[in-house]
Design a protein around this motif. Structure first.
Motif, PDB file in Angstrom:
ATOM      1  N   GLU A   1      27.560  15.727  15.338  1.00 42.05           N
ATOM      2  CA  GLU A   1      27.671  15.712  16.797  1.00 42.05           C
ATOM      3  C   GLU A   1      26.778  16.818  17.371  1.00 42.05           C
ATOM      4  OE1 GLU A   1      32.090  14.067  15.953  1.00 42.05           O
ATOM      5  OE2 GLU A   1      31.879  15.991  16.949  1.00 42.05           O
ATOM      6  N   ASN A   2      27.328  17.935  17.744  1.00 46.30           N
ATOM      7  CA  ASN A   2      26.512  19.015  18.303  1.00 46.30           C
ATOM      8  C   ASN A   2      25.886  19.853  17.181  1.00 46.30           C
ATOM      9  OD1 ASN A   2      27.586  18.098  20.662  1.00 46.30           O
ATOM     10  ND2 ASN A   2      28.973  19.823  20.962  1.00 46.30           N
TER      11      ASN A   2
ATOM     12  N   GLU B   1      21.855  25.139  22.007  1.00 49.21           N
ATOM     13  CA  GLU B   1      22.465  24.013  21.310  1.00 49.21           C
ATOM     14  C   GLU B   1      21.966  22.694  21.879  1.00 49.21           C
ATOM     15  OE1 GLU B   1      26.699  23.791  21.669  1.00 49.21           O
ATOM     16  OE2 GLU B   1      26.646  23.514  23.839  1.00 49.21           O
TER      17      GLU B   1
ATOM     18  N   THR C   1      23.507  18.774  22.150  1.00 47.56           N
ATOM     19  CA  THR C   1      24.654  17.909  21.927  1.00 47.56           C
ATOM     20  C   THR C   1      24.204  16.546  21.394  1.00 47.56           C
ATOM     21  OG1 THR C   1      24.625  17.020  24.164  1.00 47.56           O
ATOM     22  CG2 THR C   1      25.876  19.051  23.800  1.00 47.56           C
TER      23      THR C   1
END
Length: 114
Positions: free
Chosen positions: A31-32, A49, A51
């Motif tokens: 996912e992230n 980050e 996502t």
């Protein structure tokens, strides 16, 4: 299980550049993914980050200097760091998230010093 491996880092002079790479080995859909850092005596903090839907977030302190990019098919993450400052000195960790679980790399040292 997710295995996270980082590469890159090292010693650079102020104003210089470095590139960090990260690969998450897993059969699951990550996912992230993100980069965190921890300086001596300080808490670990988010640097940048990406996502799962492609949204990118940067810490204010690196905005305009660092660029994060992700290749979903290979679960790889790259952090291009430009205009480095002494305060960027820290151990940088790659993070991958799957099913609300966090998986971390071993960390790579970045030192900005003249």
């Amino acid at each position: 299980q997710v295995q996270v491996v980082e590469s890159g880092g090292g010693l650079v002079q102020p104003g210089g550049s470095l590139k960090l790479s990260c690969a998450a080995s897993t059969i699951f859909d990550i996912e992230n993914m993100g980069w965190y850092r921890q300086a001596p005596g300080k808490e670990r903090e988010l640097v940048a980050e990406v996502t799962s839907d492609g949204t990118i977030k940067y810490a204010d302190s690196v905005l305009g200097r660092f660029t994060i990019s992700r290749e979903n098919v290979k679960n790889t993450l790259v952090l291009q760091m430009n205009s480095l400052k002494p305060e960027d000195t820290a151990v940088y960790f790659c993070n991958a998230q799957w099913a609300t679980l966090d998986f971390w790399g071993q960390g790579t040292q970045v030192t900005v010093s003249s």
